[in-house]
Design a protein around this motif. Structure first.
Motif, PDB file in Angstrom:
ATOM      1  N   GLU A 197      -5.021  50.934  20.906  1.00 28.03           N
ATOM      2  CA  GLU A 197      -4.075  50.047  20.895  1.00 28.03           C
ATOM      3  C   GLU A 197      -3.431  49.700  22.160  1.00 28.03           C
ATOM      4  OE1 GLU A 197       0.760  49.407  19.012  1.00 28.03           O
ATOM      5  OE2 GLU A 197      -0.446  50.885  18.505  1.00 28.03           O
ATOM      6  N   LEU A 198      -3.485  50.411  23.075  1.00 34.37           N
ATOM      7  CA  LEU A 198      -2.843  50.403  24.561  1.00 34.37           C
ATOM      8  C   LEU A 198      -3.836  49.488  25.452  1.00 34.37           C
ATOM      9  CD1 LEU A 198      -1.220  53.830  25.286  1.00 34.37           C
ATOM     10  CD2 LEU A 198      -0.002  51.701  25.093  1.00 34.37           C
ATOM     11  N   PRO A 218      -6.491  46.381  22.539  1.00 34.45           N
ATOM     12  CA  PRO A 218      -5.579  45.585  21.408  1.00 34.45           C
ATOM     13  C   PRO A 218      -6.239  44.554  20.513  1.00 34.45           C
ATOM     14  CG  PRO A 218      -4.616  44.922  23.495  1.00 34.45           C
ATOM     15  CD  PRO A 218      -5.823  45.832  24.005  1.00 34.45           C
ATOM     16  N   ASN A 219      -7.242  43.629  21.190  1.00 34.16           N
ATOM     17  CA  ASN A 219      -7.548  42.664  20.699  1.00 34.16           C
ATOM     18  C   ASN A 219      -8.865  42.963  19.607  1.00 34.16           C
ATOM     19  OD1 ASN A 219      -5.956  40.943  21.971  1.00 34.16           O
ATOM     20  ND2 ASN A 219      -7.021  40.511  23.652  1.00 34.16           N
ATOM     21  N   THR A 224      -1.081  48.949  31.166  1.00 34.31           N
ATOM     22  CA  THR A 224      -1.612  48.506  29.831  1.00 34.31           C
ATOM     23  C   THR A 224      -2.354  47.212  29.678  1.00 34.31           C
ATOM     24  OG1 THR A 224       0.299  47.995  28.892  1.00 34.31           O
ATOM     25  CG2 THR A 224      -0.225  50.267  28.791  1.00 34.31           C
ATOM     26  N   TYR A 225      -2.964  46.902  28.743  1.00 32.32           N
ATOM     27  CA  TYR A 225      -3.668  45.732  28.657  1.00 32.32           C
ATOM     28  C   TYR A 225      -2.657  44.571  28.527  1.00 32.32           C
ATOM     29  CZ  TYR A 225      -6.880  42.121  26.779  1.00 32.32           C
ATOM     30  OH  TYR A 225      -7.583  41.009  26.748  1.00 32.32           O
ATOM     31  N   ALA A 226      -1.582  44.869  27.753  1.00 36.47           N
ATOM     32  CA  ALA A 226      -0.403  43.949  27.553  1.00 36.47           C
ATOM     33  C   ALA A 226       0.127  43.563  28.764  1.00 36.47           C
ATOM     34  CB  ALA A 226       0.698  44.505  26.755  1.00 36.47           C
ATOM     35  N   GLN A 227      -0.038  44.382  30.000  1.00 35.33           N
ATOM     36  CA  GLN A 227       0.705  44.359  31.301  1.00 35.33           C
ATOM     37  C   GLN A 227      -0.421  43.267  32.552  1.00 35.33           C
ATOM     38  OE1 GLN A 227       1.701  48.288  31.880  1.00 35.33           O
ATOM     39  NE2 GLN A 227       3.620  47.937  31.616  1.00 35.33           N
ATOM     40  N   GLY A 287      -3.963  42.733  31.418  1.00 29.59           N
ATOM     41  CA  GLY A 287      -4.988  42.346  30.792  1.00 29.59           C
ATOM     42  C   GLY A 287      -6.345  43.260  31.085  1.00 29.59           C
ATOM     43  N   ASP A 305       7.849  53.849  19.169  1.00 28.34           N
ATOM     44  CA  ASP A 305       8.109  53.031  20.337  1.00 28.34           C
ATOM     45  C   ASP A 305       8.069  53.836  21.678  1.00 28.34           C
ATOM     46  OD1 ASP A 305       8.396  50.904  18.652  1.00 28.34           O
ATOM     47  OD2 ASP A 305      10.389  50.591  18.745  1.00 28.34           O
ATOM     48  N   SER A 353       5.542  53.493  24.700  1.00 27.14           N
ATOM     49  CA  SER A 353       5.872  52.868  26.037  1.00 27.14           C
ATOM     50  C   SER A 353       5.615  53.804  27.213  1.00 27.14           C
ATOM     51  CB  SER A 353       7.314  52.363  25.747  1.00 27.14           C
ATOM     52  OG  SER A 353       8.242  53.489  25.506  1.00 27.14           O
TER      53      SER A 353
END
Length: 464
Positions: free
Chosen positions: A59-60, A63-64, A124-127, A129, A198, A202
């Motif tokens: 997930e971290l 995620p895609n 992370t990927y969300a931050q 890519g 969460d 996080s």
């Protein structure tokens, strides 16, 4: 001298060495603690990474992807660390046989601990890519590169330091350290999973990796006080250090190196299947609550640490080869019954299965290796030979085992039978190699020839 005048495994020459003096009890204790704590850090690093691969990294960092693909990607990143291990072994073993065991163990310790700590501060990927998984793979590579000479170095140092008749039990402490690392890693994840979802996703997972700094500092303090082994000290006095230990292994020590490789490849595959793949299998296929996994890993590892010492003591009494062969025979038969028990979903059946897996594959068999493999090699390139044999087999065995098992499970619609067949086949390879290996109990570790050399060459007497 830099190069031998004759083959180390062919025509014998009269022995020129003097028997090294055994280390004093205080030096033996320091070596034992250094091997135990250092391997605890290595295993702690790998366990927290492997558990994170099964539980949170998908997930971290991926995620895609679908859950199954994300899990495969996590295990592929996990395998990178094993791919780096023989490279680290090639690099560090050259210096381990020339500069000594102590400072290589200090260097690998810092590299492993620093890389693990760095994972805890990655974006992370969300931050950021795709940079995030790339950095994760880089840290994993450095972690594996440092681990490439860790267990082999600890085993070599302890085996060369201990007195004959006690090598098995003392060298097995390296794997007791591995069990301790697994326990500590499980405790870290148990504490992390007490957080909310969460909080865990996080910052909780970051604390798990940052905690490796504590183990690194403790291990560093102990290792800086180490003495070199009596065997290596004698070599320094006689100027026997080889110019290129790795090339000497390939020229003169191929047979014991290949034996060590094949003797370990199946054990490594089963060991990391139990320690890593089973965690995801229990959660994704059996439906076990994720919080149960670290607890059962902790119990299995604790029992495995005791098993390592027990099998080490037994190998001091009746020999390395019969004990190792008996363990591997049991492991050939274990995979099928293991999956049957796991699929019941019974907490008791799962716990007993994991205990047996850890006692035999996780720590027991490898505990015997810790004295068996160093005894296979002559004194000029022992560190390099043990390292190359173990680390190349770790790539072919443990490094790809979770990925292969996950792929087989996906390809065969969740059936465990191909996974069990793979585990059994890998173990048969190790069992055959073990049956082809010589007995090495109480072998003189100061002689140049390998244990696979002709008896006349190994003893330094004239051939008939």
């Amino acid at each position: 001298m830099d190069t031998p005048s004759k083959s180390l495994t062919s025509e014998p020459t009269p022995p020129t060495h003097t028997e090294p003096t055994a280390a004093d009890p205080a030096a033996v204790r320091r070596a034992a603690w250094a091997g135990l704590i250092g391997t605890a850090l290595e295993q702690y690093d790998f366990v927290i990474y492997g558990t994170a691969s099964a539980l949170v990294f998908g997930e971290l960092f991926f995620p895609n992807a679908s859950p199954a693909v994300a899990l495969l990607a996590s295990f592929a990143a996990y395998a990178v660390g094993f791919a780096a291990r023989p490279l680290g072994g090639l690099f560090f073993s050259r210096f381990g046989d020339r500069l000594g065991r102590k400072w290589i163990l200090v260097t690998t310790l810092l590299l492993m601990g620093g890389s693990t700590f760095a994972i805890g501060v990655l974006p992370t990927y969300a931050q950021v890519g795709v940079i995030a998984p790339a950095l994760l793979v880089l840290c994993r590579f450095l972690q594996g590169f440092g681990a490439g000479a860790e267990q082999s170095g600890g085993a070599t140092l302890l085996t060369e330091t201990a007195l004959p008749g006690r090598r098995g039990r003392l060298a097995a402490l390296v794997m007791t350290g591995a069990a301790l690392g697994t326990v500590l890693g499980a405790v870290a994840w148990i504490l992390a999973q007490s957080l909310s979802e969460d909080q865990l996703m996080s910052w909780g997972w970051r604390l798990v990796f940052a905690s490796s700094l504590l183990v690194t500092v403790a291990a560093l303090i102990i290792r800086r006080r180490l003495n070199e082994s009596p065997v290596f000290q004698e070599f320094k006095r006689q100027h026997e250090k080889p110019k290129s230990p790795v090339s000497e292994v390939f020229r003169h020590g191929r047979k014991p190196m290949l034996l060590a490789l094949f003797m370990n490849v199946g054990v490594s595959a089963q060991s990391y299947t139990y320690q890593v793949f089973m965690a995801s299998y229990l959660v994704s296929t059996v439906g076990v609550d994720a919080s149960f996994v670290p607890k059962v890993l902790m119990i299995g590892a604790a029992c495995g640490g005791l098993g390592a010492i027990g099998f080490g003591i037994l190998s001091d009494r009746i020999g390395r080869r019969p004990v190792y062969s008996a363990i591997l025979t049991a492991l050939v038969l274990l995979p099928g019954p293991s999956f049957i028990a796991l699929n019941t979903g019974s907490p008791l059946a799962i716990t007993v299965t994991m205990i047996v897996g850890f006692v035999l594959a996780g720590q027991g068999a490898v505990g015997v290796q810790m004295s068996y493999f160093p005894e296979l090699f002559g004194s000029r390139y022992r560190y390099a030979g043990v390292t190359l044999g173990r680390e190349f087999s770790s790539v072919l065995g443990g490094g790809v085992a979770p990925l292969i098992c996950a792929s087989l499970l996906t390809a065969f619609s969740g059936s465990w039978i191909p996974v069990a067949a793979y585990m059994t086949l890998m173990m048969v390879i190790s069992l055959v190699a073990a049956r082809m290996s010589p007995e090495t109990l109480n072998r003189d570790l100061s002689v140049l020839p390998d244990a696979t050399a002709r008896p006349s060459a190994a003893t330094g007497t004239s051939a008939p």
